[in-house]
Design a protein around this motif. Structure first.
Motif, PDB file in Angstrom:
ATOM      1  N   GLY A  15     149.042  12.780 -55.253  1.00  0.00           N
ATOM      2  CA  GLY A  15     150.049  11.770 -55.534  1.00  0.00           C
ATOM      3  C   GLY A  15     151.065  11.614 -54.437  1.00  0.00           C
ATOM      4  N   GLY A  16     151.051  12.505 -53.470  1.00  0.00           N
ATOM      5  CA  GLY A  16     152.018  12.434 -52.374  1.00  0.00           C
ATOM      6  C   GLY A  16     153.231  13.306 -52.585  1.00  0.00           C
ATOM      7  N   ALA A  72     158.000   9.329 -59.790  1.00  0.00           N
ATOM      8  CA  ALA A  72     158.106   7.911 -60.136  1.00  0.00           C
ATOM      9  C   ALA A  72     157.319   7.036 -59.162  1.00  0.00           C
ATOM     10  N   THR A  73     157.312   7.395 -57.878  1.00  0.00           N
ATOM     11  CA  THR A  73     156.559   6.591 -56.911  1.00  0.00           C
ATOM     12  C   THR A  73     155.055   6.654 -57.181  1.00  0.00           C
ATOM     13  N   ILE A  74     154.605   7.749 -57.801  1.00  0.00           N
ATOM     14  CA  ILE A  74     153.176   7.927 -58.053  1.00  0.00           C
ATOM     15  C   ILE A  74     152.667   6.884 -59.053  1.00  0.00           C
ATOM     16  N   ALA A 112     154.268  16.393 -58.374  1.00  0.00           N
ATOM     17  CA  ALA A 112     153.029  15.955 -57.736  1.00  0.00           C
ATOM     18  C   ALA A 112     152.146  15.268 -58.766  1.00  0.00           C
ATOM     19  N   GLY A 113     151.219  14.466 -58.275  1.00  0.00           N
ATOM     20  CA  GLY A 113     150.369  13.684 -59.171  1.00  0.00           C
ATOM     21  C   GLY A 113     149.258  14.449 -59.834  1.00  0.00           C
ATOM     22  N   GLY A 114     149.184  15.744 -59.607  1.00  0.00           N
ATOM     23  CA  GLY A 114     148.175  16.554 -60.272  1.00  0.00           C
ATOM     24  C   GLY A 114     146.949  16.826 -59.439  1.00  0.00           C
ATOM     25  N   VAL A 135     161.834   1.929 -51.911  1.00  0.00           N
ATOM     26  CA  VAL A 135     161.306   1.831 -50.539  1.00  0.00           C
ATOM     27  C   VAL A 135     159.984   2.576 -50.409  1.00  0.00           C
ATOM     28  N   ILE A 136     159.925   3.806 -50.913  1.00  0.00           N
ATOM     29  CA  ILE A 136     158.696   4.600 -50.765  1.00  0.00           C
ATOM     30  C   ILE A 136     157.551   3.961 -51.538  1.00  0.00           C
TER      31      ILE A 136
END
Length: 274
Positions: free
Chosen positions: A28-29, A61-63, A161-163, A225-226
């Motif tokens: 997830g970055g 949240a960005t994920i 993290a996105g997992g 932004v991200i």
């Protein structure tokens, strides 16, 4: 309060890099975003313990946006195992809510630095060693997948993290092909992120010492932004995953993760001594 142009450039560069890695490796970055966002917030006077919590929540949240962009590209190549997504998602949502609504708010910031460093090290080790599973091992049944989903969601909620750092090793350990595991992990990022973000917003109401433009634990400038930049790059990363030697890339990325783990360990020691 206006947002300075330098901050926008820093966040845009971070979004482009993490978006590409999200598509390429099924992460997830968060493992990249959290150290950098916490450093950016710390440089703007946010207390270290709060900075890492806001970085984790904002990263998660960005994920939501990165996952949608990345999974579309993977789905077009028929790589997503939707049967696995459906089986893991209920446990993921339950585990994520427990982490973000309860445990996350209770843990001290220093402890989260240590937890993040430990799991980034684990993820980097899995990528670097590239261990082969027993050829007869298969995915567990419904109860096992429910439990695995709960663990993935819970750990993701603690580290932002996105997992992918858990789900990709888990699926490959169960003999799911690496490209399918990466694509399926990208799809799992959406329920993980959505459930955790709801918890972060609720748990972060009424906090003291928040920077401008914060919504609970979420830092909105970084989110906007991200997310905008990562959505552009995630499809490119997903396409590259089907064309590049992923094993070699994983080993290089593992070295990056080890460096970030050492940085977060250092920050945790400083926060603990403060």
């Amino acid at each position: 309060m206006p947002i300075e142009p330098l901050l926008v450039l820093e966040l845009a560069a971070l979004g482009l890099a993490t978006g590409f890695l999200a598509g390429l490796l099924g992460i997830g970055g968060g493992m990249i975003m959290v150290p950098f966002i916490s450093a950016i917030l710390g440089g703007r006077g946010v207390e270290p313990g709060l900075a890492v919590k806001m970085a984790i929540a904002t990263s998660m949240a960005t994920i939501i946006f990165t996952s949608v962009s990345s999974v579309r590209a993977h789905h077009q190549k028929g790589a997503v195992r939707w049967d696995i997504v459906k089986a893991l998602a209920p446990g993921i949502v339950l585990g994520a809510m427990v982490a973000s609504l309860g445990v996350f708010a209770l843990l001290k910031g220093a402890a989260l630095y240590f937890v993040f460093a430990a799991f980034v090290t684990f993820s980097g080790s899995q990528m670097f060693l590239d261990k082969k599973p027993a050829p007869t091992r298969q995915l567990p049944g419904t109860p096992g997948l429910l439990g695995a989903g709960g663990i993935i969601g819970f750990l993701s909620g603690l580290v932002g993290a996105g997992g992918g750092f858990v789900s990709v090793p888990f699926m490959t350990w169960c003999n799911v092909a690496i490209h399918n595991a990466v694509a399926t992990s990208a799809a799992l990022g959406f329920p993980i992120a959505l459930a955790n973000v709801v918890g972060y917003v609720i748990a972060g109401q009424g906090l003291q010492g928040l920077p401008p433009h914060a919504f609970g634990y979420l830092w909105l400038p970084a989110l906007v932004v991200i997310a905008s930049c990562s959505v552009l790059m995630a499809p490119l990363g997903a396409r590259a995953a089907h064309a590049l030697p992923v094993k070699k890339l994983k080993r290089v990325f593992a070295l990056v993760l080890f460096t970030l783990a050492l940085y977060m360990l250092h920050k945790g020691l400083l926060a603990a001594g403060a």
